[in-house]
Design a protein around this motif. Structure first.
Motif, PDB file in Angstrom:
ATOM      1  N   VAL A 129      40.533   1.618  23.935  1.00 43.67           N
ATOM      2  CA  VAL A 129      41.451   0.866  24.730  1.00 43.67           C
ATOM      3  C   VAL A 129      43.068   1.511  24.554  1.00 43.67           C
ATOM      4  O   VAL A 129      43.700   1.327  25.554  1.00 43.67           O
ATOM      5  CB  VAL A 129      41.371  -0.339  24.006  1.00 43.67           C
ATOM      6  CG1 VAL A 129      42.448  -1.548  24.260  1.00 43.67           C
ATOM      7  CG2 VAL A 129      40.031  -1.020  24.290  1.00 43.67           C
ATOM      8  N   THR A 143      39.276  -1.237  31.562  1.00 46.96           N
ATOM      9  CA  THR A 143      40.319  -1.686  32.110  1.00 46.96           C
ATOM     10  C   THR A 143      40.339  -3.437  31.919  1.00 46.96           C
ATOM     11  O   THR A 143      41.262  -3.906  31.757  1.00 46.96           O
ATOM     12  CB  THR A 143      40.214  -1.732  33.745  1.00 46.96           C
ATOM     13  OG1 THR A 143      38.745  -1.918  34.265  1.00 46.96           O
ATOM     14  CG2 THR A 143      40.766  -0.317  34.137  1.00 46.96           C
ATOM     15  N   GLN A 144      39.144  -3.920  31.847  1.00 44.88           N
ATOM     16  CA  GLN A 144      39.041  -5.311  31.517  1.00 44.88           C
ATOM     17  C   GLN A 144      39.587  -5.496  30.223  1.00 44.88           C
ATOM     18  O   GLN A 144      40.383  -6.592  29.831  1.00 44.88           O
ATOM     19  CB  GLN A 144      37.639  -5.812  31.592  1.00 44.88           C
ATOM     20  CG  GLN A 144      36.934  -6.053  32.797  1.00 44.88           C
ATOM     21  CD  GLN A 144      35.414  -6.197  32.929  1.00 44.88           C
ATOM     22  OE1 GLN A 144      34.854  -6.064  31.706  1.00 44.88           O
ATOM     23  NE2 GLN A 144      35.048  -6.964  33.940  1.00 44.88           N
ATOM     24  N   GLN A 199      43.409   4.160  26.836  1.00 44.19           N
ATOM     25  CA  GLN A 199      43.090   3.900  28.125  1.00 44.19           C
ATOM     26  C   GLN A 199      42.125   4.873  28.652  1.00 44.19           C
ATOM     27  O   GLN A 199      42.347   5.326  29.988  1.00 44.19           O
ATOM     28  CB  GLN A 199      44.092   3.724  29.003  1.00 44.19           C
ATOM     29  CG  GLN A 199      44.703   2.312  28.728  1.00 44.19           C
ATOM     30  CD  GLN A 199      43.549   1.168  29.438  1.00 44.19           C
ATOM     31  OE1 GLN A 199      42.844   1.224  30.522  1.00 44.19           O
ATOM     32  NE2 GLN A 199      43.184   0.392  28.500  1.00 44.19           N
ATOM     33  N   ALA A 254      41.602  -3.832  28.648  1.00 41.21           N
ATOM     34  CA  ALA A 254      43.086  -3.504  28.367  1.00 41.21           C
ATOM     35  C   ALA A 254      43.858  -4.747  28.911  1.00 41.21           C
ATOM     36  O   ALA A 254      44.944  -5.124  28.474  1.00 41.21           O
ATOM     37  CB  ALA A 254      43.483  -2.455  29.284  1.00 41.21           C
ATOM     38  N   ARG A 255      43.557  -5.492  29.846  1.00 37.90           N
ATOM     39  CA  ARG A 255      44.008  -6.609  30.216  1.00 37.90           C
ATOM     40  C   ARG A 255      43.743  -7.813  29.223  1.00 37.90           C
ATOM     41  O   ARG A 255      44.073  -9.164  29.642  1.00 37.90           O
ATOM     42  CB  ARG A 255      43.540  -7.057  31.702  1.00 37.90           C
ATOM     43  CG  ARG A 255      44.193  -6.086  32.770  1.00 37.90           C
ATOM     44  CD  ARG A 255      43.999  -6.610  34.402  1.00 37.90           C
ATOM     45  NE  ARG A 255      42.673  -5.920  34.510  1.00 37.90           N
ATOM     46  CZ  ARG A 255      41.748  -6.474  35.110  1.00 37.90           C
ATOM     47  NH1 ARG A 255      41.901  -8.033  35.655  1.00 37.90           N
ATOM     48  NH2 ARG A 255      40.806  -5.970  35.641  1.00 37.90           N
ATOM     49  N   ARG A 256      42.948  -7.560  28.393  1.00 38.40           N
ATOM     50  CA  ARG A 256      42.270  -8.754  27.567  1.00 38.40           C
ATOM     51  C   ARG A 256      41.828 -10.047  28.217  1.00 38.40           C
ATOM     52  O   ARG A 256      42.163 -11.207  27.947  1.00 38.40           O
ATOM     53  CB  ARG A 256      43.525  -9.204  26.547  1.00 38.40           C
ATOM     54  CG  ARG A 256      43.975  -8.250  25.606  1.00 38.40           C
ATOM     55  CD  ARG A 256      42.852  -8.249  24.281  1.00 38.40           C
ATOM     56  NE  ARG A 256      42.827  -7.532  23.440  1.00 38.40           N
ATOM     57  CZ  ARG A 256      41.981  -6.438  22.969  1.00 38.40           C
ATOM     58  NH1 ARG A 256      40.779  -6.913  23.335  1.00 38.40           N
ATOM     59  NH2 ARG A 256      42.069  -5.634  22.006  1.00 38.40           N
ATOM     60  N   GLU A 257      41.188  -9.672  29.422  1.00 44.00           N
ATOM     61  CA  GLU A 257      40.236 -10.659  30.037  1.00 44.00           C
ATOM     62  C   GLU A 257      39.522 -11.503  29.016  1.00 44.00           C
ATOM     63  O   GLU A 257      38.810 -10.733  28.092  1.00 44.00           O
ATOM     64  CB  GLU A 257      39.215 -10.021  31.087  1.00 44.00           C
ATOM     65  CG  GLU A 257      39.962  -9.466  32.223  1.00 44.00           C
ATOM     66  CD  GLU A 257      40.626 -10.378  33.362  1.00 44.00           C
ATOM     67  OE1 GLU A 257      39.603 -10.461  33.947  1.00 44.00           O
ATOM     68  OE2 GLU A 257      41.670 -10.643  33.253  1.00 44.00           O
TER      69      GLU A 257
END
Lengths: 670, 231, 306
Positions: A571, A661-662, A574, A664-667
């Motif tokens: 994370v 990517t999810q 990335q 990283a966006r802390r979804e």
């Protein structure tokens, strides 16, 4: 020609077993017909029946356990309703039938329900969490599973051919000797438990060897997940104590079959020796069940709190402490046999001392939640329910460990409530928590959350409504295993207990519905990433379900919580770690030796039960021949070509790229 | 943990330091990579180690079975129910021959494994045959003892002591017999398939088994026969 | 539904009070309502041990659920310590609490086990009454050696006098248990267990077998009547005047498996009977006999026996 077997063995005059048998036979035949018509046999044979893959075997163990749990629960419903209806009345189950039911209930729940479930979890998870491809002896693993299934088969066959034991789940002599129980019931018990005991021992040896000698690089002892430590402790106990069960049941078998005098009433037999030997097995057995349950919770608490397990080393110490001390407490099951104050004191103190280990674990779980971000998904609900239920069960256990208190409550409903409290609250809740937690990993799609939560609440409330009255009844003097009740003042509490059983039935229905709905909606619930819960150990690094070789390249572990470190690094940077160099992988071939041996073991057991000596010899020779033929094979491994390894792993990496990517966006994770 | 091109002396020191008991090293050849030992963080152990280790654990469990039968014998030693005592049934002379046969068979078993290590088929088979024959002598002597006792009316159905006597000694004899069947199967396998990897692993297991039976026998003749005859 | 006007605390109190009637019911007529010194001591120990454990368990439960609630994911006010997983201080406390508790309980165990050893005679100015107990399928035989009488499923004892039971079994394991008088102990064939109990006041109690012994187990209860010393003498004399004798033939018929046996008395006994049973000079009961309609068994073949 057929030994003792004749047509009178079929319960034509007893409606309940007769109708139950007919329904079960129809169901079994129906399933077999369905499988044949849909041409699923090749798939089942190649992918499941002859599989030596630890994941498949683990799932089959769990399936067997769940089925037997349902059968044991049906027995429980009959017992509770009989006791509620038979207050100064005969009830609907005569003693000879009721006594079989409570014996079958205990035997099935512990040996064919809880044990296979626990063994299943250990089989499925340990290699994945250790970062290796399979257990130490994969083919042997298959033999072990099928032998356990054989034992379960024999127990269920007793429903419609003959009868089951009527002695309670531990067949104390002299009641279990031929003088007082001359029928085939105890023999069914003996052979079923012996055969499945061999299966359990095989898993024990397998897991101990795997944990001690087969871990991926960098996975030192103190970097293993706690579940692997508990699996190790549980399987060391299995190796140490299941032979005691084997020996003791063999002695009882010799008494019954050839008139020897290990435990008989007369001629120098010693029934107290049976009590000592069987509980020297029996007590560690419950720790064999509960240690992996603790391990399951040790995985769930950190995952759903978002932080590491508190006090890893003292968890390990507590686990090993419990493992060792559990072998020093067996006499607390018979304080009232009159061993004297000094002996009773020793075992009372040692039994209380075990509470130290358990108490430490509970505090460590609590402090795992401290400073965390606790998500109350279904596995966490079960864990919170476990905390309450198991602590109370442990409390009553310490009470029973005080000999003078035990003198009042031994063999009473207080005792029954206590051990259900710890086994249901500990083992069964852990199993359901574990199923909710690892189902996505095993099958590739998540379970419906709402129904899962409903099932939990029904189970939790139902459990307490069923068993709290039993504590009170025990204090009122009610002893266990009563077929009818001569005390009308116990009626209200017995009725409350039946209401609780009804709530539990709703829980079972919810659980089944959760499964049905989840299978129906599986595409919507698909676990794409392999890590639906933000996990911390290596099994979450694999896709769901994992490829049969688990890891394309075995991991190189650099810290505790192997997967968490990898995830954090990915994370942060990335990007995934660079694509590794793929190599061909050698995997064991499937083998039919498991089901073949188990089939003849079942035939052997059946033949011995009914005194059909020629068939027993034939089965024994055939089993040995099968084993020898298997030992003669030339091919026992096959190579997975590097292209396939690469293809599978590249698909995994692609899914992980999206996942990255999810993250990283802390979804919010689904 | 593969060789990384260090000078041979440094490499040798590194191997010893990281694997002091040389568990991961076998003379498969000078170019073989250093193997994982399964302990610590070096990766999974070699199959040969796994097989031996797992079988050891099985043997430990078998010894637990024997210890239950020993415990039963200890408890029921004096439960003679008016029948013969242990001193009246033990025959030290025959037991002496049985012990000699079994101990000698352990020795020949070890010799056969030495032959296996140098991959000599003839001597492996010769010593395996000797092991089997000596084991057969043991079993036959024991059967003779049982037949004699039963002929005198001293049966396991007579008393608790006799039950646990016949049970313990008989269990050991049963293990030796099973070992004999296994021995015959192994001899056939080695003859037909040669010293393939799995077959050598199985021979290791057989050796462990046979020596363990010997150890149990020492326990039996001490506790049952020597202590029994002295009582 | 509760009216909204009641405060949350009051509502909680009402919910907690719901099981009280059940709890109170459990406190009468059972082991928590002892009628003798042994039972009283046993019950005191049970309650004391419960109190010690609750002192630990309740705070632990409160801690567990409070922490779970406070650190729930939706609570942004609680601090998030994603790397906190060790604290020596907490470890020390976490190990000490169970150890201290268990030391307490260990003390209770040690002292209690020795004081309440079933084999230990009770201190009393009255000499103990001797009763010999034989468990059969499926009834209890009580022999009063000094009074020369015997009873089935009926135990009469003088209040305020310790009773010394010698207990054996003529078939399988049973457990001799009078809940309101305290400790139970196993009845085992070929062995004699001992138990010392005392009823403080006259009254009607009941006893049972607490170890499953077969098809007729559910009816193995027996009446226990505690009467004044004078009434006891009177009863013993009356029992010695009527009824059958407990000779070998009567005992043989007792050994056969019967269920729901009505209480009865025997006016004379063979003084050697109990010893003969306990030493197995008289063989134990024969178990199920196919011809016996009471044997309640649908055994699938008799396995070579009869």
């Amino acid at each position: 020609m057929f030994g003792k077997l004749n047509l009178s063995a079929i319960p034509l005059s007893q409606p309940i077993p007769l109708i139950t048998s007919m329904i079960v036979i129809l169901l079994v035949v129906g399933v077999l017909v369905l499988v044949t018509v849909k041409k699923w046999w090749p798939y089942l044979w190649h992918e499941w029946i002859t599989s030596v893959d630890h994941k498949r075997i683990g799932i089959m163990y769990c399936l067997l356990g769940v089925l037997m749990l349902v059968r044991g629960f049906a027995d429980a419903i009959m017992m509770r309703t009989q006791q509620a209806m038979a207050i100064e009345a005969p009830g609907y189950l005569p003693p000879e039938h009721y006594n079989q039911i409570f014996t079958a209930h205990g035997t099935i729940m512990i040996l064919f329900g809880a044990m296979p479930l626990v063994l299943g979890f250990m089989n499925f998870l340990v290699p994945l969490q250790l970062g290796v491809r399979d257990v130490a002896f994969p083919t042997f693993n298959s033999v072990g599973f099928w032998l356990t299934a054989s034992g379960a088969l024999l127990v269920n066959v007793s429903l419609f051919i003959g009868e089951f034991a009527r002695t309670g789940w531990l067949p104390y002599p002299p009641l279990s000797e031929t003088t007082y129980t001359p029928g085939v019931g105890v023999d069914y018990y003996l052979w079923a438990v012996q055969i499945s005991g061999v299966g359990t021992l095989i898993t024990g040896i397998n897991i101990v060897t795997t944990v001690l000698k087969m871990r991926c690089r960098g996975m030192s002892y103190l970097r293993m997940p706690v579940f692997c430590w508990t699996a190790l402790a549980s399987c060391m106990l299995i190796v140490a104590v299941f032979p005691i069960l084997t020996a003791t049941l063999a002695m009882l078998t010799l008494d019954r079959y050839v008139g020897w005098h290990y435990f008989t009433n007369t001629a120098g037999g010693n029934p107290m020796m049976f009590v000592n030997l069987i509980w020297a097995w029996g007590h560690p057995e419950v720790y064999i069940l509960v240690l992996p349950a603790f391990g399951i919770f040790s995985e769930i608490f950190p995952t759903f709190s978002g932080k590491p397990l508190f006090g890893y080393r003292s968890m390990v110490a507590a686990t090993l402490f419990i493992c060792v001390v559990s072998m020093m407490v067996w006499l607390h099951h018979f304080f009232t046999m009159g061993a004297g104050a000094a002996v009773n004191t020793f075992f009372g103190i040692s039994s209380s001392v075990i509470a130290v280990g358990t108490g430490v674990k509970i505090y460590n779980w609590i402090f795992t939640m401290y400073g965390g971000r606790v998500r109350f998904e279904t596995p966490m609900l079960w864990s919170m329910g476990f905390i309450f239920t198991f602590i109370i069960g442990g409390l009553t256990g310490v009470l029973l460990a005080v000999p003078p208190a035990d003198f009042l409550t031994h063999n009473s409903m207080f005792l029954v409530a206590h051990f259900h409290n710890v086994i249901v609250g500990g083992v069964v809740f852990a199993v359901f928590a574990g199923v909710e937690f690892w189902f996505p990993k095993a099958f590739g799609f998540r379970l419906h959350q709402g129904l899962g939560k409903a099932a939990f609440w029904f189970a939790f409330i139902g459990f307490w409504v069923t068993f709290a009255p039993l504590y009170v009844l025990g204090l009122m003097g009610m002893t266990r295993r009563l077929q009818h009740i001569n005390f009308p003042e116990w009626r209200p509490l017995l009725y409350v207990s039946v209401v609780g059983v009804g709530i539990l039935v709703l829980g079972v229905i919810s659980q089944v519905m959760q499964l049905v709905v989840s299978i129906r909606d599986r595409e919507k619930l698909r676990d794409v990433t392999g890590d639906p819960w933000d996990g911390r150990s290596l099994e979450w690094a694999t896709p769901s379900p994992p490829p049969f070789f688990n890891f394309a390249v075995m991991p190189n572990v650099e810290g505790e919580e192997a997967y968490w470190g990898i995830k954090l690094r990915a994370v942060e940077t990335q990007q995934l770690s660079p694509e590794p160099e793929y190599e061909p992988i050698e995997m064991p071939v499937n083998s039919a030796v498991g089901i073949y041996t188990a089939f003849f073991a079942a035939v052997f057991g059946f033949a011995m039960i009914w005194y059909i000596w020629w068939l027993a010899i034939v089965a024994l020779v055939a089993a040995y021949a099968g084993f020898a033929m298997f030992a003669w094979r030339d091919v026992h491994e096959f190579e997975v070509p590097v292209e396939e390894v690469a293809r599978v792993d590249r698909a995994r990496r692609a899914a992980r790229e999206i996942f990255l990517t999810q993250l990283a966006r802390r979804e919010a994770l689904p | 943990m593969t060789d990384i091109g260090l000078p041979a002396s440094v490499e040798a020191i590194r191997r010893v330091r990281e694997d002091p008991h040389r568990l991961g090293h076998r003379p498969h050849g000078p170019d073989e990579p250093v193997e994982g030992t399964g302990q610590g963080g070096t990766g999974p152990a070699h199959k040969r180690i796994l097989v031996g280790y797992g079988f050891w654990i099985f043997l430990l469990s078998d010894i637990v079975v024997f210890s239950c039968f020993f415990a039963a014998f200890a408890v029921q030693r004096d439960a003679i129910a008016g029948g013969p005592t242990i001193a009246q049934i033990v025959d030290i002379r025959r037991v002496g021959f049985e012990t000699a046969a079994l101990l000698l068979s352990s020795y020949t078993c070890m010799l056969s494994f030495a032959a296996t290590n140098v991959r000599n088929l003839l001597w492996t088979q010769v010593f395996l045959v000797l092991t089997g024959l000596l084991g057969l002598v043991f079993v036959l002597l024991e059967l003779q003892e049982f037949v004699e006792l039963i002929g005198r009316g001293i049966t396991p159905q007579r008393s608790g002591m006799l039950t646990s006597f016949f049970g313990l000694v008989g269990l050991h004899g049963l293990h030796v017999t099973a070992g004999g069947v296994w021995l015959a199967t192994m001899m056939a396998q080695v003859q037909v398939k040669g010293f393939r990897r799995e077959i050598v692993h199985r021979l290791i297991c057989f050796n462990l088994f046979w020596h363990a039976l010997d150890i149990v026998w020492i326990g039996i003749f001490t506790i049952v026969y020597l202590l029994g005859s002295g009582a | 539904m509760l009216p909204l006007k009641i405060s949350g605390l009051q509502r909680l109190a009402r919910i907690l009070a719901l099981p009280l009637p059940i709890v109170v019911a459990g406190c009468s007529g059972g082991v928590l309502d002892p009628a003798g010194p042994v039972g009283a001591d046993d019950a005191t120990i049970l309650i004391d041990a419960t109190a010690i454990m609750l002192a630990i368990v309740i705070p632990t439960l409160v801690l567990a659920y409070w922490i779970a609630w406070r650190y729930r994911a939706s609570n942004s006010k609680a601090e998030y310590l994603p790397y906190w997983s060790y604290s020596g201080r907490i470890e020390a406390v976490v190990w000490s609490i169970p150890i201290l508790t268990i030391m307490f309980i260990g003390g209770v165990i040690w002292i209690g086990s020795f004081r309440l050893d079933p084999f230990k005679p009770l201190p009393s100015k009255n000499p103990p009454l001797e009763v010999q107990v034989v468990s059969l399928d499926w009834k209890w035989l009580f022999i009063y050696p000094k009074q020369g009488i015997a009873t089935v499923n009926q135990l009469v004892v003088p209040a305020g006098t310790p009773v010394h039971f010698s207990i054996t079994s003529a078939s399988v394991f049973n457990a001799f248990f009078i809940p309101r008088l305290g400790s139970m102990i196993y009845a085992m064939p070929g062995m004699v267990s001992q138990l010392n109990l005392q009823a403080d006041r006259p009254g009607n109690l009941w006893g049972t077998s607490a170890q499953f012994s077969g098809d007729g187990f559910s009816d193995m209860q027996f009446q226990v009547k505690s009467v004044s010393a004078a009434d006891f003498e009177g009863w013993a004399l009356k029992a010695g005047a009527t009824g059958p004798r407990l000779d070998r033939a009567a005992y043989e018929s007792l050994m056969r498996q019967t269920q729901r046996v009505v209480p009865s008395t025997y006016r004379a006994i063979d003084p050697q009977l109990f010893d003969a049973i306990a030493s197995q000079k008289i063989a134990p009961g024969p178990g199920p006999q196919p011809g016996n309609p009471e044997h309640a068994g649908r055994e699938i073949s008799t396995g070579g026996k009869d």
